[in-house]
Design a protein around this motif. Sequence first.
Motif, PDB file in Angstrom:
ATOM      1  N   CYS A 147      18.779  -2.654  30.910  1.00 53.53           N
ATOM      2  CA  CYS A 147      18.174  -3.626  31.834  1.00 53.53           C
ATOM      3  C   CYS A 147      17.894  -4.931  31.099  1.00 53.53           C
ATOM      4  N   ARG A 148      18.263  -6.041  31.723  1.00 51.98           N
ATOM      5  CA  ARG A 148      17.876  -7.372  31.231  1.00 51.98           C
ATOM      6  C   ARG A 148      16.941  -7.939  32.273  1.00 51.98           C
ATOM      7  N   ILE A 149      15.706  -8.170  31.866  1.00 47.35           N
ATOM      8  CA  ILE A 149      14.633  -8.556  32.781  1.00 47.35           C
ATOM      9  C   ILE A 149      14.088  -9.923  32.378  1.00 47.35           C
ATOM     10  N   LEU A 150      13.852 -10.789  33.362  1.00 43.33           N
ATOM     11  CA  LEU A 150      13.145 -12.040  33.120  1.00 43.33           C
ATOM     12  C   LEU A 150      11.744 -11.874  33.695  1.00 43.33           C
ATOM     13  N   GLY A 159      14.001  10.613  39.012  1.00 44.16           N
ATOM     14  CA  GLY A 159      13.673   9.197  38.891  1.00 44.16           C
ATOM     15  C   GLY A 159      12.456   8.895  38.055  1.00 44.16           C
ATOM     16  N   GLN A 160      11.999   9.833  37.227  1.00 41.75           N
ATOM     17  CA  GLN A 160      10.872   9.551  36.343  1.00 41.75           C
ATOM     18  C   GLN A 160      11.380   9.089  34.981  1.00 41.75           C
ATOM     19  N   ASP A 207      20.156  -7.978  35.058  1.00 43.80           N
ATOM     20  CA  ASP A 207      21.308  -7.096  34.894  1.00 43.80           C
ATOM     21  C   ASP A 207      20.841  -5.659  34.776  1.00 43.80           C
ATOM     22  N   LEU A 208      21.605  -4.749  35.374  1.00 45.28           N
ATOM     23  CA  LEU A 208      21.427  -3.309  35.206  1.00 45.28           C
ATOM     24  C   LEU A 208      22.808  -2.713  34.957  1.00 45.28           C
ATOM     25  N   ALA A 233      15.472   2.613  38.022  1.00 44.93           N
ATOM     26  CA  ALA A 233      15.041   1.447  37.243  1.00 44.93           C
ATOM     27  C   ALA A 233      14.408   0.395  38.143  1.00 44.93           C
ATOM     28  N   ARG A 234      15.030   0.111  39.279  1.00 45.23           N
ATOM     29  CA  ARG A 234      14.453  -0.880  40.206  1.00 45.23           C
ATOM     30  C   ARG A 234      13.076  -0.427  40.693  1.00 45.23           C
ATOM     31  N   ARG A 235      12.965   0.861  41.024  1.00 45.00           N
ATOM     32  CA  ARG A 235      11.679   1.400  41.491  1.00 45.00           C
ATOM     33  C   ARG A 235      10.636   1.331  40.370  1.00 45.00           C
TER      34      ARG A 235
END
Length: 139
Positions: A82-85, A118-119, A72-73, A9-11
């Motif tokens: 995932c909570r993304i800003l 990781g895809q 958050d992950l 997710a980070r990648r």
Amino acid sequence: MPLPPKDAARRFYARLEEALRTGDVDVLDDVIAPDAIDHQPDPGMNPGRDGIKDAFAGMHLAFSDVRFGVEDLVAEGDKVACRILTRATHGGPFLGFPPTGREVSYGVLDILRFSAEGQLLERWGLVEEGALRQQLAGA
């Protein structure tokens, strides 16, 4: 070697930032499976990786300095919540709004499912589009 879902997710978000900043959506090829499914596609969006890449190519014109802040992950199995800003400067037409030059920020809630490599395989997501539209309108 398997990539843990949180690392995937980070990648994924790092590659999205790179694609939006440079306009080179081909950098997404290693993080999105060719037959990936977006369960909340944009209207008229083509399926699979190519549709996702097309959507982000359009966003590049509006938000070329985007930053995804991972708030958050939470992982369970092959899925990550995932909570993304999202923060960016509105520099091109988007959602019918002409460029404003304003800094905008809005939240994204995604559930992402990744392969062991990781895809991205599937995405379910909610974007705070109302908050974004208010900022683009100057409200």
